[in-house]
Enzyme design. Structure first.
Site, mmCIF file in Angstrom:
data_model
loop_
_atom_site.group_PDB
_atom_site.id
_atom_site.type_symbol
_atom_site.label_atom_id
_atom_site.label_comp_id
_atom_site.label_asym_id
_atom_site.label_seq_id
_atom_site.Cartn_x
_atom_site.Cartn_y
_atom_site.Cartn_z
ATOM 1 N N ARG B 244 0.867 -1.183 0.000
ATOM 2 C CA ARG B 244 0.000 0.000 0.000
ATOM 3 C C ARG B 244 0.898 1.226 0.000
ATOM 4 O O ARG B 244 1.260 1.719 1.058
ATOM 5 C CB ARG B 244 -0.899 -0.029 1.245
ATOM 6 C CG ARG B 244 -2.105 0.872 1.149
ATOM 7 C CD ARG B 244 -2.720 1.060 2.520
ATOM 8 N NE ARG B 244 -2.026 2.091 3.262
ATOM 9 C CZ ARG B 244 -1.857 2.120 4.579
ATOM 10 N NH1 ARG B 244 -2.317 1.148 5.319
ATOM 11 N NH2 ARG B 244 -1.216 3.118 5.159
ATOM 12 N N HIS B 248 -3.767 4.976 4.149
ATOM 13 C CA HIS B 248 -4.908 4.071 4.331
ATOM 14 C C HIS B 248 -6.181 4.632 3.686
ATOM 15 O O HIS B 248 -6.922 3.928 3.010
ATOM 16 C CB HIS B 248 -5.139 3.832 5.821
ATOM 17 C CG HIS B 248 -6.405 3.094 6.122
ATOM 18 N ND1 HIS B 248 -6.619 1.799 5.710
ATOM 19 C CD2 HIS B 248 -7.539 3.477 6.769
ATOM 20 C CE1 HIS B 248 -7.828 1.405 6.096
ATOM 21 N NE2 HIS B 248 -8.403 2.408 6.743
ATOM 22 N N TYR B 257 3.171 6.346 11.382
ATOM 23 C CA TYR B 257 3.461 4.942 11.683
ATOM 24 C C TYR B 257 4.441 4.265 10.736
ATOM 25 O O TYR B 257 4.832 3.140 10.978
ATOM 26 C CB TYR B 257 2.169 4.134 11.764
ATOM 27 C CG TYR B 257 1.258 4.250 10.561
ATOM 28 C CD1 TYR B 257 1.484 3.484 9.430
ATOM 29 C CD2 TYR B 257 0.158 5.113 10.567
ATOM 30 C CE1 TYR B 257 0.642 3.582 8.333
ATOM 31 C CE2 TYR B 257 -0.682 5.210 9.475
ATOM 32 C CZ TYR B 257 -0.437 4.442 8.361
ATOM 33 O OH TYR B 257 -1.261 4.540 7.275
HETATM 34 C C1 LIG Z 1 -14.706 -5.388 11.629
HETATM 35 C C2 LIG Z 1 -13.899 -4.146 11.414
HETATM 36 N N1 LIG Z 1 -12.995 -3.760 12.335
HETATM 37 C C3 LIG Z 1 -12.291 -2.627 12.183
HETATM 38 C C4 LIG Z 1 -12.463 -1.841 11.077
HETATM 39 C C5 LIG Z 1 -11.673 -0.534 10.937
HETATM 40 N N2 LIG Z 1 -10.642 -0.708 9.879
HETATM 41 C C6 LIG Z 1 -10.901 -0.276 8.622
HETATM 42 S S1 LIG Z 1 -9.681 -0.674 7.578
HETATM 43 C C7 LIG Z 1 -8.758 -1.406 8.772
HETATM 44 C C8 LIG Z 1 -7.443 -2.055 8.394
HETATM 45 C C9 LIG Z 1 -7.603 -3.095 7.329
HETATM 46 O O1 LIG Z 1 -6.383 -3.651 6.938
HETATM 47 P P1 LIG Z 1 -6.298 -4.796 5.856
HETATM 48 O O2 LIG Z 1 -7.316 -5.848 6.120
HETATM 49 O O3 LIG Z 1 -4.890 -5.238 5.785
HETATM 50 O O4 LIG Z 1 -6.746 -4.095 4.494
HETATM 51 P P2 LIG Z 1 -6.133 -2.812 3.768
HETATM 52 O O5 LIG Z 1 -6.898 -1.614 4.261
HETATM 53 O O6 LIG Z 1 -4.680 -2.749 4.069
HETATM 54 O O7 LIG Z 1 -6.396 -2.999 2.327
HETATM 55 C C10 LIG Z 1 -9.429 -1.322 10.005
HETATM 56 C C11 LIG Z 1 -8.886 -1.829 11.274
HETATM 57 C C12 LIG Z 1 -13.415 -2.267 10.128
HETATM 58 N N3 LIG Z 1 -13.647 -1.565 9.006
HETATM 59 N N4 LIG Z 1 -14.111 -3.410 10.312
#
Ligand SMILES: Cc1ncc(C[n+]2csc(CCOP(=O)(O)OP(=O)(O)O)c2C)c(N)n1
Lengths: 335, 344
Positions: B244, B248, B257
């Site tokens: 990425r 975010h 971070y």
């Molecule tokens: C059940 C849930 N918990 C927390 C969140 C908040 N949240 C949104 S994105 C994220 C990180 C996701 O990381 P990853 O699965 O690696 O996907 P990426 O965003 O890197 O594509 C979090 C903790 C959420 N959307 N849903």
């Protein structure tokens, strides 16, 4: 320490700073306190509520977990059983749902099912509520689900000082506490907050404004909305008593009933969906215990029986505003 | 890790390359995706798009996998999978509408089985298993594909879905995009596992690890997994190893971070430029033909933007629509309340 003693020295803080301050004090006071959740460590939380704490207390006591709410709560249960004081963060209350099995099946029942041999001094913090144009599911208000679960205390502050005082009480409480923080309030209000160990007891409502005509009962993000409505009513000669519940469990029925006996008119305000919300519990309690004092039907001002809309253009239709509350006050007066 | 072309576009893998036409089609799709991502940033700054999660740098991971599907297959995308949804055929205007927080971005086109971007993490993984089983019951050859991130693969739903899919032989393709981060949490903090594709072993299904910045590779392995599923041989987990490079969301500040050292080397692995180099090396594209393609992509986007601009704003009572097939008496009253307050 009492509020009176702490009143000697204060610092102006936002709600999120007050929460950070409370967590800081709790970590400092008791080695058993551990803070964990998604992004709470290095980043200091998406809202910065845990900012700087890992640097100060180390990554053993303030740590990032993998992304799994059920394990966050479930692990906290184990930590609590074994003598720690877990303070978990669920990033948004709307993402608590994967953890509901742990909450409903275990967190609320441990003391009862072990006849107090074990208990869970756990706090789960979660930002909740709308008003800031978040994406889908980020603005949910699930407090009624928790309040409906036996064995769980539910705390929802509406001011920086209360946030600090209630959070320190929650962390020092022997039982599991859900601590919901209105996202809308994190940075929108500043006030003087007592420094040091300042506590606000759980189960004691706050009378925000005193009035003789209508009682408006609310908590969290709805308190400032109710205050605005009360101010508007005042100019029209209507005295509104705004009650900030602060905690849904334990519920301060004494304060509610005393006010209802005085005013005889009640408006209950939440931003949660209408059907089955905590506002209904409040209404039913008043109907049971003080119906003879009522001069008008209890009026609920709430969200709607639809998922909280992430449509920026019309989000504000869902979340009660001062106009809707003022209208309810007028209706109660005009009955 | 499976790879077909190196960052400089030279062929490294022994596997066969897709035919030239397909390679050009993949390039076109990657350019469409990148254009959306880049224009999205500008539109966000102009206040014409809401907060959205960028995916620039992950085009090969999204385009190569989604391109292996047919229009009759299912796609369960996360919020970061705009590129995958566009590749399957989600119209740009609808996609813009979704990230504009307009209800026009919610109802998906009739001719596609793609769901609105999932905001809660991992919860859609079991849905893919169910959709896949339903297709199997109906006797079709259609498959279901679901996306997840490295962070999301820590959730229980991910593991339950993989186990179900294996046990029930569901025609599923699970894409795990390992982009190194879950907001502020690097994969090494997320899990002790260093090869997420091997999680498949625990469920008795094949796991494949692929260079997620090599679109020819992601396309190749996903096609194989899709064919396997169509033949009735069950699910596959594919880990696309990517990065990425962007924050975010457009509102996030990654300097809190991660460091420049974390990012190092990833720009040189850019998936779009990699395929471009390859196409140039092979004489399949010239600067002129690419310029024409870029213009086509830009024109298509601007036309879609105009279409999205023309969508009417939602009306207040719309917040109550589509809760049930028939509104409950309570919803009817609540609608009346909104309408009367609107006119008050
Ligand atoms: C059940 C849930 N918990 C927390 C969140 C908040 N949240 C949104 S994105 C994220 C990180 C996701 O990381 P990853 O699965 O690696 O996907 P990426 O965003 O890197 O594509 C979090 C903790 C959420 N959307 N849903």
């Amino acid at each position: 320490m009492t509020a009176t003693a702490a009143r000697t020295e204060t610092r102006t803080m936002t709600m999120v700073a007050a929460i950070n301050d409370a967590l800081d004090i709790a970590l400092q006071q008791d080695d058993a306190v551990h803070i964990f959740g998604e992004d709470v460590g290095v980043m200091g939380g998406v809202f910065r509520a845990t900012d700087g704490l890992q640097a100060r207390y180390g990554a053993e006591r303030v740590f990032d977990t993998p992304l799994a709410e059920a394990a966050i709560v479930g692990m906290g249960i184990g930590m609590g059983l074994a003598g720690l004081k877990p303070v978990a963060e669920i990033q948004f209350a709307g993402f608590l749902y994967p953890a509901l099995d742990q909450v409903l099946s275990h967190l609320g029942r441990y003391r009862h099912r072990t006849r107090s041999r074990y208990h869970l001094p756990m706090v789960v913090r979660a930002p909740y509520g709308g008003g800031v144009h978040t994406p889908e599911q980020h603005a949910d208000s699930p407090e009624a689900i928790l309040a409906h679960t036996p064995g769980i205390k539910v705390v929802i502050p509406s001011t920086p000082a209360d946030a600090k005082g209630l959070l320190l009480s929650a962390i020092n409480d022997p039982d599991p506490v859900f601590f919901f923080e209105a996202i809308k309030l994190y940075r929108s209000v500043k006030e003087d907050v007592p420094v040091g160990d300042y506590r606000v007891p759980l189960g004691k409502a706050r009378i925000v404004t005193v009035g003789d005509d209508v009682t408006v009962i609310c908590y969290g993000g709805m308190v400032e909305v109710a205050q605005k409505a009360a101010a508007a009513a005042k100019t029209a000669g209507i005295g509104v008593e705004v009650i900030d519940l602060r905690t849904l469990v334990p519920l301060d029925t004494d304060t509610i009933l005393a006010s209802v006996q005085k005013t005889g008119r009640v408006v209950v305000v939440t931003e949660a969906p209408r059907t089955g919300g905590f506002h209904s519990e409040i209404s039913a309690t008043i109907a049971e215990e003080a119906i003879e004092f009522l001069r008008a039907p209890i009026i609920r001002v709430t969200g709607f029986d639809a998922p909280y809309p992430p449509f920026t253009a019309i989000e504000d239709v869902y979340r009660p505003n001062a106009v809707r509350v003022a209208r309810a006050i007028k209706a109660a007066m005009g009955y | 890790m499976f790879q077909l072309i190196a960052p400089d576009g030279t062929v490294t893998g022994a596997g066969e390359l897709p035919d030239p036409e397909t390679r050009l089609r993949l390039y076109h799709q990657m350019r469409r995706a990148r254009h959306f991502d880049e224009r999205g940033w500008v539109l966000y700054r102009q206040g014409r798009l809401g907060v959205f999660p960028p995916f620039g740098g992950m085009e090969a991971s999204q385009v190569g996998t989604a391109a292996a599907l047919s229009a009759d297959d299912w796609l369960f995308p996360t919020y970061r999978d705009t590129g995958a949804a566009l590749t399957l055929g989600l119209p740009i205007a609808r996609t813009l509408a979704y990230w504009r927080t307009s209800p026009h971005g919610w109802s998906m086109p009739e001719n596609l089985k793609v769901l609105p971007f999932y905001i809660p993490i991992a919860t859609q993984y079991p849905h893919a298993v169910g959709a896949a089983l339903a297709e199997k019951r109906k006797g079709t050859k259609n498959v279901a594909m679901a996306y997840i991130g490295d962070g999301g693969s820590s959730e229980g739903d991910f593991h339950e879905a993989l186990n179900f899919a294996g046990a029930l032989d569901a025609p599923c393709v699970f894409i795990l995009q390992n982009n190194g981060w879950a907001i502020s949490v690097p994969t090494r903090t997320q899990t002790k596992a260093t090869n997420l594709s091997r999680r498949a072993e625990g469920y008795g299904i094949p796991g494949v690890r692929v260079d997620g910045n090599d679109v020819l590779a992601t396309y190749h392995v996903t096609r194989e997994a899709v064919e396997r599923a169509r033949r009735g041989e069950g699910p596959t987990l594919i880990e696309t190893v990517t990065y990425r490079v962007k924050p975010h969301t457009v509102a996030d500040d990654p300097s809190r971070y991660r460091t420049d050292a974390d990012n190092e080397g990833w720009d040189a692995k850019d998936p779009v430029l990699r395929l471009k180099a390859h196409l140039m090396n092979e004489g399949l594209m010239t600067e002129d033909s690419e310029a024409a393609l870029l213009k086509e992509v830009a024109d298509e986007f601007e036309a879609a933007l105009q279409e999205a601009d023309a969508y009417p704003d939602p009306q207040p009572a719309e917040i109550l629509d589509h809760v049930f097939a028939e509104p409950t008496p309570q919803l009817r009253r609540q609608r009346e309340q909104i309408l009367s307050e609107e006119n008050a």
